[in-house]
Design a protein around this motif. Sequence first.
Motif, mmCIF file in Angstrom:
data_model
loop_
_atom_site.group_PDB
_atom_site.id
_atom_site.type_symbol
_atom_site.label_atom_id
_atom_site.label_comp_id
_atom_site.label_asym_id
_atom_site.label_seq_id
_atom_site.Cartn_x
_atom_site.Cartn_y
_atom_site.Cartn_z
ATOM 1 N N ASP A 39 0.881 -1.163 0.000
ATOM 2 C CA ASP A 39 0.000 0.000 0.000
ATOM 3 C C ASP A 39 0.921 1.215 0.000
ATOM 4 O OD1 ASP A 39 -2.307 -1.591 0.162
ATOM 5 O OD2 ASP A 39 -2.140 -1.676 2.343
ATOM 6 N N ILE A 40 0.508 2.260 -0.685
ATOM 7 C CA ILE A 40 1.364 3.440 -0.841
ATOM 8 C C ILE A 40 0.680 4.657 -0.247
ATOM 9 C CG2 ILE A 40 2.540 4.927 -2.502
ATOM 10 C CD1 ILE A 40 2.441 2.500 -4.440
ATOM 11 N N ASP A 41 1.452 5.407 0.532
ATOM 12 C CA ASP A 41 1.000 6.685 1.063
ATOM 13 C C ASP A 41 1.913 7.760 0.501
ATOM 14 O OD1 ASP A 41 -0.942 5.488 2.724
ATOM 15 O OD2 ASP A 41 0.552 5.126 4.278
ATOM 16 N N PHE A 42 1.348 8.897 0.182
ATOM 17 C CA PHE A 42 2.138 10.030 -0.310
ATOM 18 C C PHE A 42 2.215 11.077 0.783
ATOM 19 C CE2 PHE A 42 0.443 7.989 -4.068
ATOM 20 C CZ PHE A 42 1.543 7.938 -4.906
ATOM 21 N N THR A 43 3.333 11.810 0.822
ATOM 22 C CA THR A 43 3.497 12.846 1.841
ATOM 23 C C THR A 43 3.291 14.216 1.238
ATOM 24 O OG1 THR A 43 5.847 13.080 1.410
ATOM 25 C CG2 THR A 43 5.207 11.480 3.068
ATOM 26 N N ARG A 44 3.051 15.155 2.108
ATOM 27 C CA ARG A 44 3.051 16.557 1.700
ATOM 28 C C ARG A 44 4.476 17.045 1.803
ATOM 29 N NH1 ARG A 44 -2.385 18.910 4.592
ATOM 30 N NH2 ARG A 44 -3.689 17.187 3.940
ATOM 31 N N GLY A 45 4.769 18.159 1.194
ATOM 32 C CA GLY A 45 6.151 18.649 1.204
ATOM 33 C C GLY A 45 6.919 17.974 0.091
ATOM 34 N N PRO A 46 8.171 17.584 0.373
ATOM 35 C CA PRO A 46 8.921 16.902 -0.684
ATOM 36 C C PRO A 46 8.178 15.626 -1.092
ATOM 37 C CG PRO A 46 10.305 17.280 1.246
ATOM 38 C CD PRO A 46 8.909 17.689 1.604
ATOM 39 N N PRO A 47 7.950 15.442 -2.393
ATOM 40 C CA PRO A 47 7.185 14.269 -2.813
ATOM 41 C C PRO A 47 7.907 12.968 -2.457
ATOM 42 C CG PRO A 47 8.091 15.431 -4.711
ATOM 43 C CD PRO A 47 8.418 16.241 -3.495
ATOM 44 N N ARG A 48 7.241 12.151 -1.693
ATOM 45 C CA ARG A 48 7.806 10.879 -1.252
ATOM 46 C C ARG A 48 6.706 9.840 -1.198
ATOM 47 N NH1 ARG A 48 11.201 12.551 3.764
ATOM 48 N NH2 ARG A 48 12.934 13.243 2.531
ATOM 49 N N LYS A 49 7.046 8.626 -1.604
ATOM 50 C CA LYS A 49 6.122 7.513 -1.470
ATOM 51 C C LYS A 49 6.546 6.704 -0.251
ATOM 52 C CE LYS A 49 4.960 6.380 -6.258
ATOM 53 N NZ LYS A 49 5.044 5.294 -7.251
ATOM 54 N N PHE A 50 5.596 6.412 0.596
ATOM 55 C CA PHE A 50 5.831 5.537 1.734
ATOM 56 C C PHE A 50 5.131 4.219 1.457
ATOM 57 C CE2 PHE A 50 6.877 9.553 3.530
ATOM 58 C CZ PHE A 50 7.788 9.292 4.533
ATOM 59 N N TYR A 51 5.829 3.118 1.725
ATOM 60 C CA TYR A 51 5.333 1.793 1.397
ATOM 61 C C TYR A 51 4.988 1.009 2.650
ATOM 62 C CZ TYR A 51 7.534 3.064 -2.981
ATOM 63 O OH TYR A 51 7.900 3.722 -4.123
ATOM 64 N N ARG A 52 3.949 0.208 2.548
ATOM 65 C CA ARG A 52 3.551 -0.680 3.642
ATOM 66 C C ARG A 52 3.150 -2.012 2.999
ATOM 67 N NH1 ARG A 52 -0.962 1.451 4.738
ATOM 68 N NH2 ARG A 52 -0.158 3.194 5.913
ATOM 69 N N LEU A 53 3.761 -3.115 3.475
ATOM 70 C CA LEU A 53 3.364 -4.425 2.982
ATOM 71 C C LEU A 53 1.920 -4.663 3.383
ATOM 72 C CD1 LEU A 53 6.535 -6.522 3.906
ATOM 73 C CD2 LEU A 53 5.906 -5.618 1.670
ATOM 74 N N ASN A 54 1.138 -5.251 2.476
ATOM 75 C CA ASN A 54 -0.270 -5.462 2.784
ATOM 76 C C ASN A 54 -0.585 -6.943 3.001
ATOM 77 O OD1 ASN A 54 -0.566 -6.606 0.206
ATOM 78 N ND2 ASN A 54 -1.118 -4.635 -0.696
ATOM 79 N N GLU A 55 -1.858 -7.263 3.147
ATOM 80 C CA GLU A 55 -2.289 -8.623 3.459
ATOM 81 C C GLU A 55 -1.930 -9.632 2.363
ATOM 82 O OE1 GLU A 55 -3.653 -9.688 6.349
ATOM 83 O OE2 GLU A 55 -3.260 -7.668 7.074
ATOM 84 N N ALA A 56 -1.856 -9.197 1.129
ATOM 85 C CA ALA A 56 -1.548 -10.113 0.030
ATOM 86 C C ALA A 56 -0.158 -10.730 0.169
ATOM 87 C CB ALA A 56 -1.666 -9.382 -1.305
ATOM 88 N N VAL A 57 0.728 -10.067 0.889
ATOM 89 C CA VAL A 57 2.089 -10.570 1.080
ATOM 90 C C VAL A 57 2.078 -11.868 1.884
ATOM 91 C CG1 VAL A 57 4.319 -10.081 2.150
ATOM 92 C CG2 VAL A 57 3.159 -8.314 0.857
#
Length: 91
Positions: A39-57
């Motif tokens: 799952d991907i979350d985006f931040t405000r400020g400098p563009p960055r993608k944050f990743y989180r392993l999900n249930e499918a893993v």
Amino acid sequence: MVIYGYEIMKQLCALDFSNIVEGTVYTLIMRLEENKLVDIDFTRGPPRKFYRLNEAVSARTGKFLGQIELYLKQTKRIKSKIKSNKHEYFC
């Protein structure tokens, strides 16, 4: 845990995987995205993608670990044949 690419690289180096290059890590992350394993979350400020392993893993982890175990068994078998100097086919 939510983490971004650079932090993944830092943690890999801390675990003595310093020989892995950034291109490899980011390629793997892209494959995880394509296979919908993060799952991907985006931040405000400098563009960055944050990743989180999900249930499918979880579903794929058992299969992957089984493949690793098979690989290790086969590697040990080949190593023992090489040490014993047997020149026969491995299969």
